[in-house]
Design a protein around this motif. Structure first.
Motif, mmCIF file in Angstrom:
data_model
loop_
_atom_site.group_PDB
_atom_site.id
_atom_site.type_symbol
_atom_site.label_atom_id
_atom_site.label_comp_id
_atom_site.label_asym_id
_atom_site.label_seq_id
_atom_site.Cartn_x
_atom_site.Cartn_y
_atom_site.Cartn_z
ATOM 1 N N GLU A 168 -15.367 -45.905 37.981
ATOM 2 C CA GLU A 168 -15.458 -47.244 37.401
ATOM 3 C C GLU A 168 -15.790 -47.184 35.914
ATOM 4 N N THR A 169 -16.950 -46.638 35.561
ATOM 5 C CA THR A 169 -17.309 -46.553 34.146
ATOM 6 C C THR A 169 -18.455 -45.567 33.961
ATOM 7 N N VAL A 170 -18.534 -44.987 32.769
ATOM 8 C CA VAL A 170 -19.684 -44.140 32.439
ATOM 9 C C VAL A 170 -20.799 -44.952 31.778
ATOM 10 N N SER A 171 -20.579 -46.247 31.631
ATOM 11 C CA SER A 171 -21.564 -47.084 30.935
ATOM 12 C C SER A 171 -22.776 -47.354 31.819
ATOM 13 N N GLU A 172 -23.917 -46.830 31.414
ATOM 14 C CA GLU A 172 -25.151 -47.094 32.159
ATOM 15 C C GLU A 172 -25.684 -48.488 31.857
ATOM 16 N N ARG A 173 -25.171 -49.112 30.776
ATOM 17 C CA ARG A 173 -25.608 -50.477 30.436
ATOM 18 C C ARG A 173 -25.356 -51.440 31.585
ATOM 19 N N LEU A 174 -24.270 -51.190 32.313
ATOM 20 C CA LEU A 174 -23.856 -52.151 33.329
ATOM 21 C C LEU A 174 -24.739 -52.113 34.575
ATOM 22 N N CYS A 175 -25.668 -51.138 34.626
ATOM 23 C CA CYS A 175 -26.618 -51.081 35.743
ATOM 24 C C CYS A 175 -27.889 -51.902 35.442
ATOM 25 N N ALA A 176 -28.004 -52.390 34.197
ATOM 26 C CA ALA A 176 -29.191 -53.167 33.819
ATOM 27 C C ALA A 176 -29.061 -54.603 34.328
ATOM 28 N N ARG A 177 -30.183 -55.349 34.290
ATOM 29 C CA ARG A 177 -30.174 -56.740 34.748
ATOM 30 C C ARG A 177 -29.080 -57.527 34.016
ATOM 31 N N GLY A 178 -28.323 -58.284 34.769
ATOM 32 C CA GLY A 178 -27.210 -59.050 34.208
ATOM 33 C C GLY A 178 -25.905 -58.293 34.186
ATOM 34 N N GLY A 179 -25.965 -56.976 34.381
ATOM 35 C CA GLY A 179 -24.752 -56.180 34.368
ATOM 36 C C GLY A 179 -24.048 -56.191 35.714
#
Length: 798
Positions: A168-179
């Motif tokens: 899906e993605t390497v972005s860890e940002r998307l695991c934060a609240r709102g992601g």
């Protein structure tokens, strides 16, 4: 080792974004066509949602449900089988198991179901139902089971041909609240990357990819693709990259989230192709682009993914798959050919021993052709099934016309060019057959020849371990192979005399490598025939028998051939060639002559004044690369010696072959491959070998009749007593009488001509006798008795 370089990903992004979308797409499409020609693949599947329960709470997902929304936490085994059997009936080959991630860690209902049915985890239950589908149907499981341990991956490898998980993605940002991935521990990129790595260590053909439009940036998309590329470079196991576009769904946190538009999807798919190059399979699901899905073909994709004629896309239920007719029409409109694959891609099928558990290999081989695609028909050589027809006329490989033009001039084609011809599909096959028939017409006109002959297989006793041979090895059926025998010289002579009295001009003599035979035995067999019928042409002794005979007399092959020639041998059958590729020979006939040894015996025969035929046995474990090498070996030798009279493709008859009974071979070539073998041989061997023969024993009357319009000009012998193919299971009989031969040829609008072994017209007297032949006498099969044979040899020597 880092999975991607920030600097490299930024540079790639700049290079992609400064270019017009049209140019990016065009380059991606060129790269794709270089790697995959004109083929677009798909897998016909059933979607089996084993459980909708999941411990994750992704912001965009409608697949997952809570216990009160489902009638049962998991599908029952009988429900799984019902779906699988419906798919099997509809021609599906794949059972796609998709399920939520570790629901037993969140829901009591899941734990209770598993406990009641005797399973500790969801993966345990999945392993059980995959094995059930394998046992009860012909479908091959592919599993998307969420995050698993390496030991779980290894266990599922034994019951599935492939597995997958989207990065899906390497972005860890998307695991934060709102992601998009908040509250979903299994969507942590580090966790998913480790599982993809573990699958590589376990040699699992693996599906992965990226999901776009969930809050990631284009730079993060590039970085995700680079991470997957790095993992694949380490292990070689990622069989496809999916570029999936987010679609907003009601009743989710992302119900109003903006979707990526078609241009963004085309840009990302093109970027994936350019990053991964020409060899990676790139897929974009067609149902998520609705009516615009044909445009995806512009962006360098070569696969539509799994398409089901039976079940919905349970992950995207609002987006039905296009039906297969619509998918094929759209693909053809783009000048491409739609081809069915399995859940495991062709490259991994072709290397099955490395990538597929040995228990599953037989199930895979039963369903594939030589390229590793799903068989496009249920026909097999030797069967009485009707000859299949392919109504698709689409031409999709632009390289073929240039290759055909070169072949028509008699130019030696390269191995790669020959492989391109053998990979042809749909209308390209017709184009190759038409070209081959034009060459045939220019070489031999409308005349189709055949020889009246008799097969005399003097022994079925053999010490060699050929894994394809049912004549001397394998499962014994009295009506096929029968008991071990070793004909007396009197019976051999009697059969030769009877053949002459029935109009034959030739006896073809071959047998197993009997441990009691010496070079003298072959001389005695030859003399027994020539003393009884001096006029008959003896076409006898495979190169393997020649080598064995020379060895037992402790003389050179050339010397032995001279002795046989002087004793009346007229020519040699070019059998025991099978596939002139030692990597294949090590599998199918490890103790037989090597490629060079076979070629050396044939060359010595030609130089001794003994012409030979040439053959290939195809459709078992080999592929087009081996076919190409085989044909080039024959062409090169013919250019040197000129001793080949004809080329005879021999389709592998699988029914009673030992390696088929053990699940180690395909079900013979497909009809497409049979057509191509005869046509491509005509083109590759032109103008050096003028005669291309089709085997009625393997293909039946309808089969060889069709091939007369695809480069074939010869139907071989009437045979009288064919036994080797019958031992393998063919149902096409043991004799095709002259009147039947000529009727067949005339129905194909050709002119029949009865010939001799060396392609001279048969005499009027021989032809007249052959049309008035008496019924064959009963055969006498002298039981094998080694002591008797030794006594006979001693008497002959004295």
């Amino acid at each position: 080792m880092e999975l991607f370089s920030v600097a490299e990903s930024e540079e790639l992004l700049r290079s992609f974004e400064v270019r017009p979308l049209g140019g990016l797409i065009e380059d991606a499409a060129k790269l794709c066509r270089a790697g995959f020609g004109g083929s677009i693949t798909y897998s016909r599947k059933v979607f089996i949602p084993l459980t909708h329960l999941c411990r994750d709470t992704c912001a965009y997902c409608t697949f997952t449900k809570i216990p009160k929304q489902v009638s049962s936490p998991y599908l029952l085994p009988e429900d799984v089988l019902a779906i699988a059997r419906a798919g099997e009936k509809a021609g599906c080959r794949e059972a796609l198991f998709t399920l939520g991630d570790k629901p037993e860690l969140r829901y009591e209902a899941a734990r209770k179901f598993l406990d009641e049915h005797g399973f500790a985890t969801t993966v345990d239950y999945l392993e059980h139902v995959c094995a059930l589908v394998l046992r009860e149907t012909s479908l091959l499981p592919h599993v998307n089971a969420g995050i698993m341990t390496e030991s779980e991956i290894a266990r599922l490898r034994k019951v599935s041909v492939s597995q997958g998980i989207m990065l899906e993605t390497v972005s860890e940002r998307l695991c934060a609240r709102g992601g998009a991935h908040f509250g979903s521990p299994d969507k942590d990129p580090r966790v998913r990357i480790e599982m993809i790595e573990a699958a590589g260590r376990q040699r699992v053909p693996f599906t992965s990819g990226i999901l776009i439009g969930i809050g990631e940036t284009r730079l993060e998309r590039i970085q995700s693709l680079l991470a997957l590329k790095t993992i694949h470079q380490r292990h070689g196991h990622i069989q496809e990259i999916i570029v999936q576009n987010f679609r907003a769904k009601s009743d989710t946190r992302f119900a109003t989230h903006r979707e990526p538009n078609l241009d963004d999807l085309l840009w990302t798919a093109s970027a994936a192709r350019l990053i991964f190059g020409s060899e990676m399979n790139i897929q974009v699901p067609p149902n998520l682009s609705y009516g615009d899905f044909p445009r995806l073909l512009e962006a360098g994709i070569n696969d539509w993914g799994g398409i089901s004629p039976v079940t919905a896309d349970h992950v995207n239920p609002e987006a039905p798959w296009p039906d297969l007719a619509k998918l094929e029409t759209a693909t053809a409109a783009a000048g491409l050919s739609l081809e069915q694959r399995l859940a495991v891609y062709p490259n991994y099928v072709r290397n099955a021993s490395d990538w597929i558990d040995s228990v599953l290999v037989p199930s895979v081989l039963r369903t594939v052709d030589s390229e590793g695609f799903a068989r496009d028909d249920n026909w097999s050589p030797g069967s009485l099934s009707s000859i299949p027809s392919d109504l698709r006329s689409i031409r999709s490989d632009r390289r073929i016309d240039l290759i055909l033009a070169r072949a028509k001039t008699g130019t030696r084609l390269s191995e790669n060019e020959i492989r391109v011809l053998f990979a042809a599909r749909a209308g390209d096959v017709d184009a190759i057959c038409i070209a081959a028939d034009e060459v045939r017409a220019g070489t031999s006109g409308d005349t189709v020849r055949y020889v009246v002959n008799r097969n005399i297989n003097y022994t079925n006793v053999c010490t060699y371990q050929c894994r394809f041979c049912a004549f001397a090895k394998g499962k014994t059926h009295d009506e096929l192979r029968g008991k071990p025998y070793d004909l007396s010289l009197e019976e051999v002579a009697r059969r030769a005399r009877e053949a002459w009295e029935r109009g034959a001009t030739e006896v073809c003599m071959q047998g197993g490598i009997n441990p009691y035979y010496t070079g003298q035995t072959y001389l005695d067999l030859l003399r027994a025939v020539k003393e009884q019928v001096p006029e008959i042409h003896v076409h006898a002794f495979s190169p393997l028998e020649i080598a064995q005979g020379a060895s037992t007399l402790e003389i050179s092959v050339r010397h032995f051939l001279g002795m046989l020639r002087d004793a009346g041998l007229g020519s040699l059958p070019g059998t025991a060639a099978e596939i002139l590729d030692d990597r294949v020979r090590e599998v199918i006939c490890p103790d037989k002559l090597s490629t060079d040894e076979w070629l050396d015996v044939i060359a010595a025969a030609h130089e001794t004044g003994l012409p030979t035929t040439s053959t290939i046995m195809f459709g078992h474990v080999e592929g087009s690369a081996s076919w190409a090498r085989h044909l080039l070996h024959l062409r090169d030798l013919q250019e040197r010696t000129g001793g080949f009279t004809e080329f005879v493709p021999l389709p592998f008859v699988h029914m009673e072959a030992p390696m088929s009974l053990r699940g180690q071979a395909r079900m013979g070539p497909t009809w497409r491959e049979v057509r191509l073998m005869h046509a491509v041989a005509r083109l590759v061997l032109h103008p050096l070998i003028a005669n291309i023969q089709a085997s009625w024993v393997k293909l039946g009357e309808d089969g060889v009749s069709e091939l007369l319009h695809g480069g074939v000009n010869d139907l071989g012998g009437t045979l009288m007593n064919e036994s080797i193919s019958r031992a393998a299971g063919t149902l096409h009989g043991q004799e095709l009488a002259p009147q039947q031969m000529e009727n067949l040829i005339e129905r194909a609008r050709r002119q029949p001509q009865q010939r001799t072994t060396l392609y001279q017209p048969a005499s009027t007297e021989r032809r007249a006798v052959s049309f008035d032949a008496p019924i064959l006498s009963e055969l006498v099969l002298t039981p094998f008795n080694g002591k008797r044979k030794m006594k006979e040899d001693i008497q002959l020597q004295h």
